[in-house]
Design an enzyme around this catalytic site. Sequence first.
Site, PDB file in Angstrom:
ATOM      1  N   SER A 272       0.953  -1.411  -0.266  1.00  0.00           N
ATOM      2  CA  SER A 272       0.076   0.062  -0.130  1.00  0.00           C
ATOM      3  C   SER A 272       0.822   1.100  -0.140  1.00  0.00           C
ATOM      4  O   SER A 272       2.052   1.084   0.322  1.00  0.00           O
ATOM      5  CB  SER A 272      -0.721   0.209   1.419  1.00  0.00           C
TER       6      SER A 272
ATOM      7  N   TYR B  71      -2.113  -1.603  10.321  1.00  0.00           N
ATOM      8  CA  TYR B  71      -2.151  -1.782   8.685  1.00  0.00           C
ATOM      9  C   TYR B  71      -0.907  -1.151   8.148  1.00  0.00           C
ATOM     10  O   TYR B  71      -0.272  -1.734   7.104  1.00  0.00           O
ATOM     11  CB  TYR B  71      -3.394  -0.994   8.067  1.00  0.00           C
TER      12      TYR B  71
END
Length: 276
Positions: A154, A167
């Site tokens: 990401s 995350y």
Amino acid sequence: MGKLDDKVALITGGARGQGRSHAVTLSAEGADIVLCDIAEPIGSVPYPLSSEDDLAETVKLVEETGRRCVAVKADVRSRSEMDAVAARAIAEFGRIDILLANAGIASGASIAEMDEQMWQDMIDVNLSGVFHSFRAVVPHMIERRSGRIVATSSIVGRMGAANSGHYVAAKWGVVGLVKSLAQELVPHGITVNAVLPAGVRTDMIMNPAMYAAMVPDIENPTLEDVEAMFAAGPPNGDLIVPQEVSETILLLVSEHGRHFNGEAITISGGMSAGTT
């Protein structure tokens, strides 16, 4: 002729979203597909995960391109289940040419308030799940001295993000894992890369829980509020469509991508301009 004629691709998290898009894109270029997905809930995830019906729909879409598709219900948190997925792929097709370690989840909480289970679920799926996928497939690719591997990280794998520390930590870890494996596999002719998209228009983001995490200053925010936030950023900073990520992955796993190795390729609409 397609760019991937008669190749075999194993895709984790393939029931919907980015995984489905990757499966259809690669099969349209001639690849046969093996999909796996948990297809059931995880307690700390605040939105519905995929179902077995979603897996079946992806199989249907792949088969409509004229290629074969095998779907397996499996959890990337389990090393033994991922070993079984790889074994099934080899039994069905004789080999695995491509691995897309795509499975992932999202949730939100500040580090000060995050409970142990939310942290552990995130690390188990988004980081250990990538390791388990690598571990299941890499020995086979080493034996064949051939392979293409892409993991989904990401844009936050290059930065921090409030209320997403778990995350962020997992996605930074994926980049480090990719770069390390790329070095290990150079002698075997296998490439390993990561893609780092910003927000992608999938069920992982398109739900009220994630709207609230992304736009915490608005009570009960909607998709329109999220899109307005992205629109206020750089030009072309809107939500990415899955096909954009799939096209990047297609380059990395095709012959044209043979010189990409150990790369962390951002698709961020300008967010990466503020990172190193």
